[in-house]
Design a protein around this motif. Sequence first.
Motif, mmCIF file in Angstrom:
data_model
loop_
_atom_site.group_PDB
_atom_site.id
_atom_site.type_symbol
_atom_site.label_atom_id
_atom_site.label_comp_id
_atom_site.label_asym_id
_atom_site.label_seq_id
_atom_site.Cartn_x
_atom_site.Cartn_y
_atom_site.Cartn_z
ATOM 1 N N ILE A 205 -11.450 -8.051 6.149
ATOM 2 C CA ILE A 205 -10.133 -8.428 6.653
ATOM 3 C C ILE A 205 -9.799 -9.854 6.207
ATOM 4 N N TYR B 80 -8.416 -4.817 4.194
ATOM 5 C CA TYR B 80 -7.250 -5.044 5.058
ATOM 6 C C TYR B 80 -6.784 -6.493 4.922
ATOM 7 N N ILE C 240 0.075 -5.401 8.841
ATOM 8 C CA ILE C 240 -1.274 -5.042 8.420
ATOM 9 C C ILE C 240 -1.183 -4.261 7.114
ATOM 10 N N TYR C 241 -1.876 -4.752 6.102
ATOM 11 C CA TYR C 241 -1.910 -4.107 4.799
ATOM 12 C C TYR C 241 -3.287 -3.498 4.552
ATOM 13 N N LYS C 242 -3.292 -2.297 3.999
ATOM 14 C CA LYS C 242 -4.543 -1.642 3.617
ATOM 15 C C LYS C 242 -4.477 -1.375 2.123
ATOM 16 N N PHE D 149 0.398 -0.949 5.977
ATOM 17 C CA PHE D 149 -0.302 0.145 6.661
ATOM 18 C C PHE D 149 0.212 0.338 8.085
#
Length: 207
Positions: free
Chosen positions: A20, A60, A79-81, A86
């Motif tokens: 993360i 993430y 939040i990016y995945k 995401f």
Amino acid sequence: MIYILIGLLGFFVFSFGGEIGVKSPVMRNLPKEYRGIFQTFFVENFDNAEKFKKGKRYLYELKPYLSSVAGNYNLCLDIYKNEKLFKMLCFSASDGQDLSDKIFKISEEIDFLKIKNKPVKKSIYLKVLTISKKFEKRLKVTSPNGDILIDYLPAQKFKGQNFEHITVGNAIINIDTVLLNTAEASKVFDYLLKGYRFKGILIIKSY
């Protein structure tokens, strides 16, 4: 075969150095000094989190947006995945204590954000140094931007009471509000995120 596996493992570790990556928060109508405190808070209290480094790949990425409207806090987390959006999570909090409490419940909404260091809540007093002569029996504490760090608490003159406390200076009391400068407000903000809870305010008249 084993060399291929080692090579693949090395590539994966190099590509995804941390699970993360916490990006620098965006602050709106809040002291800019809160930004570093807030980013460090996420890094220190959630598993597998580190400050985002440009050029480094993360499974993430977390981008916090913290703002103040009419004294309340509004927090949104983008939040990016794998570098694609995401999930988004947003909530509001009435004061700094409420904000801290709600952040530590994020794991209930986002399963990969696991609490690493949930602080034990500790009750203390806030000792305020001020040139102001008068104050109400109950006071709230704000930053220059108007965000409510501490909602109304009993206030009294300091008469040598041996209470555990932290001290803030250069404060101005306007009727029922303790107004702190950005440095002192940031200090209180940091204490709140670390789990400290204030049960009263002690006033010292400075000259």
